[in-house]
Design a protein around this motif. Structure first.
Motif, PDB file in Angstrom:
ATOM      1  N   UNK A   9       0.830  -1.197   0.000  1.00 30.14           N
ATOM      2  CA  UNK A   9       0.000   0.000   0.000  1.00 30.14           C
ATOM      3  C   UNK A   9       0.859   1.239   0.000  1.00 30.14           C
ATOM      4  N   UNK A  10       0.298   2.342   0.498  1.00 32.15           N
ATOM      5  CA  UNK A  10       0.992   3.635   0.499  1.00 32.15           C
ATOM      6  C   UNK A  10       2.277   3.639   1.309  1.00 32.15           C
ATOM      7  N   UNK A  11       2.370   2.764   2.314  1.00 33.17           N
ATOM      8  CA  UNK A  11       3.573   2.747   3.150  1.00 33.17           C
ATOM      9  C   UNK A  11       4.758   2.077   2.463  1.00 33.17           C
ATOM     10  N   UNK A  12       4.513   1.360   1.358  1.00 32.48           N
ATOM     11  CA  UNK A  12       5.590   0.729   0.601  1.00 32.48           C
ATOM     12  C   UNK A  12       6.158  -0.536   1.228  1.00 32.48           C
ATOM     13  N   UNK A  13       5.578  -0.997   2.337  1.00 30.57           N
ATOM     14  CA  UNK A  13       6.094  -2.178   3.037  1.00 30.57           C
ATOM     15  C   UNK A  13       5.435  -3.428   2.466  1.00 30.57           C
ATOM     16  N   UNK A  14       6.240  -4.351   1.984  1.00 30.92           N
ATOM     17  CA  UNK A  14       5.738  -5.585   1.389  1.00 30.92           C
ATOM     18  C   UNK A  14       5.691  -6.701   2.425  1.00 30.92           C
ATOM     19  N   UNK A  15       5.024  -7.802   2.082  1.00 28.20           N
ATOM     20  CA  UNK A  15       5.012  -8.973   2.966  1.00 28.20           C
ATOM     21  C   UNK A  15       6.414  -9.549   3.119  1.00 28.20           C
ATOM     22  N   UNK A  16       7.199  -9.490   2.054  1.00 30.05           N
ATOM     23  CA  UNK A  16       8.579  -9.988   2.140  1.00 30.05           C
ATOM     24  C   UNK A  16       9.373  -9.185   3.167  1.00 30.05           C
ATOM     25  N   UNK A  17       9.194  -7.878   3.170  1.00 28.17           N
ATOM     26  CA  UNK A  17       9.859  -7.021   4.154  1.00 28.17           C
ATOM     27  C   UNK A  17       9.397  -7.356   5.568  1.00 28.17           C
ATOM     28  N   UNK A  43      -1.536   4.074  12.229  1.00 24.25           N
ATOM     29  CA  UNK A  43      -0.906   5.112  11.403  1.00 24.25           C
ATOM     30  C   UNK A  43      -1.763   5.379  10.163  1.00 24.25           C
ATOM     31  N   UNK A  44      -1.814   6.609   9.741  1.00 19.52           N
ATOM     32  CA  UNK A  44      -2.669   7.004   8.616  1.00 19.52           C
ATOM     33  C   UNK A  44      -2.399   6.185   7.355  1.00 19.52           C
ATOM     34  N   UNK A  45      -1.122   5.890   7.077  1.00 17.21           N
ATOM     35  CA  UNK A  45      -0.804   5.129   5.864  1.00 17.21           C
ATOM     36  C   UNK A  45      -1.366   3.711   5.889  1.00 17.21           C
ATOM     37  N   UNK A  46      -1.654   3.198   7.063  1.00 18.22           N
ATOM     38  CA  UNK A  46      -2.235   1.853   7.151  1.00 18.22           C
ATOM     39  C   UNK A  46      -3.696   1.849   6.722  1.00 18.22           C
ATOM     40  N   UNK A  47      -4.354   2.994   6.810  1.00 22.84           N
ATOM     41  CA  UNK A  47      -5.791   3.063   6.528  1.00 22.84           C
ATOM     42  C   UNK A  47      -6.099   3.617   5.145  1.00 22.84           C
ATOM     43  N   UNK A  48      -5.101   4.041   4.435  1.00 23.52           N
ATOM     44  CA  UNK A  48      -5.300   4.593   3.090  1.00 23.52           C
ATOM     45  C   UNK A  48      -5.022   3.523   2.050  1.00 23.52           C
ATOM     46  N   UNK A  49      -5.619   3.697   0.903  1.00 20.59           N
ATOM     47  CA  UNK A  49      -5.331   2.778  -0.195  1.00 20.59           C
ATOM     48  C   UNK A  49      -5.135   3.571  -1.478  1.00 20.59           C
ATOM     49  N   UNK A  50      -4.441   2.951  -2.388  1.00 21.23           N
ATOM     50  CA  UNK A  50      -4.247   3.516  -3.712  1.00 21.23           C
ATOM     51  C   UNK A  50      -5.029   2.652  -4.679  1.00 21.23           C
ATOM     52  N   UNK A  66      -7.481  -2.127  -5.279  1.00 19.58           N
ATOM     53  CA  UNK A  66      -7.146  -1.257  -4.161  1.00 19.58           C
ATOM     54  C   UNK A  66      -5.901  -1.801  -3.467  1.00 19.58           C
ATOM     55  N   UNK A  67      -4.824  -1.026  -3.496  1.00 19.67           N
ATOM     56  CA  UNK A  67      -3.585  -1.423  -2.840  1.00 19.67           C
ATOM     57  C   UNK A  67      -3.610  -0.898  -1.412  1.00 19.67           C
ATOM     58  N   UNK A  68      -3.646  -1.809  -0.453  1.00 17.74           N
ATOM     59  CA  UNK A  68      -3.706  -1.427   0.953  1.00 17.74           C
ATOM     60  C   UNK A  68      -2.458  -1.911   1.681  1.00 17.74           C
ATOM     61  N   UNK A  69      -2.233  -1.370   2.843  1.00 15.78           N
ATOM     62  CA  UNK A  69      -1.051  -1.663   3.641  1.00 15.78           C
ATOM     63  C   UNK A  69      -0.975  -3.143   4.010  1.00 15.78           C
ATOM     64  N   UNK A  70       0.156  -3.770   3.717  1.00 14.63           N
ATOM     65  CA  UNK A  70       0.359  -5.179   4.066  1.00 14.63           C
ATOM     66  C   UNK A  70       0.371  -5.370   5.577  1.00 14.63           C
ATOM     67  N   UNK A  71       0.961  -4.428   6.300  1.00 11.14           N
ATOM     68  CA  UNK A  71       1.007  -4.586   7.752  1.00 11.14           C
ATOM     69  C   UNK A  71      -0.393  -4.449   8.349  1.00 11.14           C
ATOM     70  N   UNK A  72      -1.239  -3.628   7.752  1.00 10.33           N
ATOM     71  CA  UNK A  72      -2.620  -3.523   8.225  1.00 10.33           C
ATOM     72  C   UNK A  72      -3.375  -4.813   7.906  1.00 10.33           C
ATOM     73  N   UNK A  73      -3.070  -5.439   6.778  1.00 11.44           N
ATOM     74  CA  UNK A  73      -3.688  -6.732   6.451  1.00 11.44           C
ATOM     75  C   UNK A  73      -3.299  -7.780   7.494  1.00 11.44           C
ATOM     76  N   UNK A  74      -2.055  -7.752   7.939  1.00 13.44           N
ATOM     77  CA  UNK A  74      -1.612  -8.682   8.984  1.00 13.44           C
ATOM     78  C   UNK A  74      -2.383  -8.405  10.268  1.00 13.44           C
TER      79      UNK A  74
END
Length: 135
Positions: A9-17, A43-50, A66-74
């Motif tokens: 998502x917007x935070x750029x953090x992948x599941x691999x990371x 954090x705001x970036x966890x709740x936003x999507x692109x 919709x690309x959402x934060x991987x850490x929020x998905x976790x």
């Protein structure tokens, strides 16, 4: 966690990371998730999507993703598992889309929470014994 091919998502953090960070002593991913839960905020970036649009194969139509934060998905998976463990014997089988061993093939519930009264949902969770950070 979901597959490594999932786009961040917007935070750029992948599941691999996240998998790599989780191996650091003290597991900072778990520490971060627990802090977010205990503080009751995200954090705001966890709740936003692109939202991106992809051309459908053999068509001139587009589909949206919709690309959402991987850490929020976790975090969502952790909360779902904890709620399921707490409530599994109290949930109606009619809620099959939310039960881990069931699926819904004939109905689309993607927007169910858009029309759900949050106060009623929170009252019901309280009635079922949900409290603390899960609430």
């Amino acid at each position: 966690m979901q597959g490594s091919a999932t786009a961040p998502g917007n935070d750029g953090i992948t599941f691999a990371t996240l998998r790599l960070i989780a191996q650091v002593p003290g597991n900072p991913v778990l520490t971060l998730l627990n802090l977010s839960l205990s503080e009751g905020s995200l954090p705001a970036d966890w709740t936003r999507s692109t939202i991106i649009f992809l051309l459908k194969p053999n068509s001139s139509d587009f589909r949206s993703i919709s690309l959402t934060s991987c850490i929020c998905k976790v975090l969502e998976r952790v909360l779902l598992a904890r709620l399921h463990n707490l409530l599994h014997d109290q949930l109606s089988l009619h809620l099959s889309d939310f039960l881990l061993t069931h699926c819904t093939a004939f109905i689309d519930l993607k927007t169910a929470f858009d029309v759900t009264n949050c106060d009623v949902t929170l009252d019901e969770l309280t009635h079922l014994g949900v409290s603390g950070y899960l609430y």
